[in-house]
Design a protein around this motif. Structure first.
Motif, PDB file in Angstrom:
ATOM      1  N   VAL A  10      25.639  47.030  23.485  1.00 24.93           N
ATOM      2  CA  VAL A  10      26.973  46.602  23.041  1.00 24.93           C
ATOM      3  C   VAL A  10      26.809  45.234  22.389  1.00 24.93           C
ATOM      4  O   VAL A  10      26.491  44.251  23.069  1.00 24.93           O
ATOM      5  CB  VAL A  10      27.948  46.511  24.222  1.00 24.93           C
ATOM      6  N   PRO A  11      26.974  45.125  21.055  1.00 22.96           N
ATOM      7  CA  PRO A  11      26.765  43.835  20.390  1.00 22.96           C
ATOM      8  C   PRO A  11      27.952  42.901  20.585  1.00 22.96           C
ATOM      9  O   PRO A  11      29.094  43.332  20.748  1.00 22.96           O
ATOM     10  CB  PRO A  11      26.605  44.222  18.914  1.00 22.96           C
ATOM     11  N   GLY A  12      27.658  41.613  20.560  1.00 20.84           N
ATOM     12  CA  GLY A  12      28.727  40.627  20.564  1.00 20.84           C
ATOM     13  C   GLY A  12      29.368  40.516  19.192  1.00 20.84           C
ATOM     14  O   GLY A  12      28.968  41.160  18.231  1.00 20.84           O
ATOM     15  N   MET A  72      21.605  48.035  15.613  1.00 23.96           N
ATOM     16  CA  MET A  72      23.065  48.123  15.551  1.00 23.96           C
ATOM     17  C   MET A  72      23.490  47.894  14.110  1.00 23.96           C
ATOM     18  O   MET A  72      22.658  47.598  13.241  1.00 23.96           O
ATOM     19  CB  MET A  72      23.737  47.117  16.488  1.00 23.96           C
ATOM     20  N   SER A  73      24.778  48.033  13.842  1.00 26.06           N
ATOM     21  CA  SER A  73      25.292  47.806  12.492  1.00 26.06           C
ATOM     22  C   SER A  73      26.634  47.104  12.582  1.00 26.06           C
ATOM     23  O   SER A  73      27.331  47.162  13.602  1.00 26.06           O
ATOM     24  CB  SER A  73      25.422  49.117  11.721  1.00 26.06           C
ATOM     25  N   SER A 188      25.846  36.677  10.839  1.00 27.40           N
ATOM     26  CA  SER A 188      25.627  35.705  11.907  1.00 27.40           C
ATOM     27  C   SER A 188      26.482  36.110  13.086  1.00 27.40           C
ATOM     28  O   SER A 188      27.508  36.772  12.947  1.00 27.40           O
ATOM     29  CB  SER A 188      25.980  34.283  11.465  1.00 27.40           C
ATOM     30  N   GLY A 189      26.032  35.713  14.266  1.00 33.57           N
ATOM     31  CA  GLY A 189      26.854  35.890  15.443  1.00 33.57           C
ATOM     32  C   GLY A 189      27.805  34.724  15.586  1.00 33.57           C
ATOM     33  O   GLY A 189      27.951  33.890  14.694  1.00 33.57           O
ATOM     34  N   THR A 190      28.447  34.662  16.725  1.00 34.01           N
ATOM     35  CA  THR A 190      29.347  33.554  16.995  1.00 34.01           C
ATOM     36  C   THR A 190      28.608  32.454  17.737  1.00 34.01           C
ATOM     37  O   THR A 190      27.589  32.678  18.371  1.00 34.01           O
ATOM     38  CB  THR A 190      30.539  34.030  17.834  1.00 34.01           C
ATOM     39  N   HIS A 191      29.142  31.245  17.646  1.00 24.78           N
ATOM     40  CA  HIS A 191      28.488  30.106  18.272  1.00 24.78           C
ATOM     41  C   HIS A 191      28.566  30.224  19.792  1.00 24.78           C
ATOM     42  O   HIS A 191      29.599  30.536  20.358  1.00 24.78           O
ATOM     43  CB  HIS A 191      29.148  28.802  17.835  1.00 24.78           C
ATOM     44  N   ARG A 203      24.780  37.830  20.494  1.00 15.44           N
ATOM     45  CA  ARG A 203      24.643  38.258  21.878  1.00 15.44           C
ATOM     46  C   ARG A 203      24.698  39.776  21.948  1.00 15.44           C
ATOM     47  O   ARG A 203      25.423  40.420  21.211  1.00 15.44           O
ATOM     48  CB  ARG A 203      25.748  37.635  22.726  1.00 15.44           C
ATOM     49  N   PHE A 204      23.938  40.333  22.889  1.00 16.64           N
ATOM     50  CA  PHE A 204      23.912  41.777  23.094  1.00 16.64           C
ATOM     51  C   PHE A 204      24.001  42.050  24.593  1.00 16.64           C
ATOM     52  O   PHE A 204      23.483  41.287  25.412  1.00 16.64           O
ATOM     53  CB  PHE A 204      22.619  42.390  22.532  1.00 16.64           C
ATOM     54  N   PHE A 205      24.634  43.190  24.924  1.00 13.93           N
ATOM     55  CA  PHE A 205      24.850  43.553  26.321  1.00 13.93           C
ATOM     56  C   PHE A 205      24.387  44.997  26.535  1.00 13.93           C
ATOM     57  O   PHE A 205      25.195  45.927  26.496  1.00 13.93           O
ATOM     58  CB  PHE A 205      26.326  43.390  26.692  1.00 13.93           C
ATOM     59  N   PRO A 206      23.085  45.212  26.763  1.00 13.29           N
ATOM     60  CA  PRO A 206      22.589  46.572  26.960  1.00 13.29           C
ATOM     61  C   PRO A 206      22.957  47.118  28.346  1.00 13.29           C
ATOM     62  O   PRO A 206      22.970  46.391  29.343  1.00 13.29           O
ATOM     63  CB  PRO A 206      21.077  46.439  26.819  1.00 13.29           C
ATOM     64  N   VAL A 207      23.229  48.414  28.395  1.00 14.83           N
ATOM     65  CA  VAL A 207      23.385  49.167  29.641  1.00 14.83           C
ATOM     66  C   VAL A 207      22.268  50.195  29.646  1.00 14.83           C
ATOM     67  O   VAL A 207      22.209  51.061  28.763  1.00 14.83           O
ATOM     68  CB  VAL A 207      24.764  49.836  29.732  1.00 14.83           C
TER      69      VAL A 207
END
Length: 215
Positions: A10-12, A72-73, A188-191, A203-207
């Motif tokens: 699950v990407p941030g 991811m995309s 870019s991701g968020t700060h 940030r990424f949240f793998p399950v």
């Protein structure tokens, strides 16, 4: 122990900036930042090599080396005059983590006399190297960090089932203009307060679910 891991990432939140380059121009003539970006779930696969201490006082601690790959995309909402474009991102990483564990069954807080029969929960933190790449863009190595936690359940004398979740923090790879005019997109991701570099990170949240073989 050696193991295999798979799951869903699950990407941030991500930001996309579309840049239009004129003929012969090295600087963009137009910038468009979509107000809404949709990030997709992605697959993760990897392997683990885990070593737990043998001495009584060290059985609660271990180290783990795991190479992993995830993708991811991200796609921005319609923002004319920028075109609709989906940015596909891939990352390959090598992490080295320190782990701690707590037996849950058959004895809470204590290991059974027979090795490999305990169900235990574990937590860990690690650092590693991450290779990030995007479609129509650059690729680069950078530092990455992870937090992980889960439960390990014995299935047989040597085979164990692992249920796990992680928090991954990795640097972004932005696109660069190719020869000739046209649109390019930067990602870019968020700060976040604890960043990999001076710019924004993702940030990424793998399950995850995995199987381990105990030698």
């Amino acid at each position: 122990m050696t193991g295999l891991t798979t799951g869903v990432v699950v990407p941030g939140q991500q930001d996309l900036v579309f840049k239009e380059y004129p003929p012969g121009g090295r600087r963009p003539s137009n910038l468009v930042a979509p107000t809404d970006v949709t990030e997709s779930l992605g697959p993760l696969v990897g392997a683990t090599i885990t070593a737990w201490g043998d001495w009584p006082a060290l059985r609660y601690f271990g180290v783990q080396l795991d190479p992993i790959y995830w993708a991811m995309s991200a796609r921005g909402a319609d923002s004319p005059p920028a075109p609709r474009f989906t940015v596909h991102q891939q990352r390959a990483a090598f992490y080295l983590s320190a782990l701690g564990r707590l037996p849950l069954w058959p004895l809470l807080g204590r290991f059974s006399e027979e090795p490999g029969k305990d169900t235990f929960a574990y937590l860990g933190a690690g650092i590693g190297a991450v290779h990030s790449s995007v479609t129509h863009g650059t690729s680069a190595w950078g530092a990455g960090y992870q937090l992980l936690g889960g439960a390990s359940i014995p299935l047989t004398g040597h085979l164990r089932l692992r249920l796990e979740t992680r928090y991954l923090l990795a640097a972004d790879a932005d696109t660069t203009p190719r020869d000739g005019p046209g649109w390019r997109v930067d990602t870019s991701g968020t700060h976040v307060r604890f960043t990999v570099n001076r710019e924004h990170d993702t940030r990424f949240f793998p399950v995850l679910v995995g199987v381990d073989w105990r030698f």
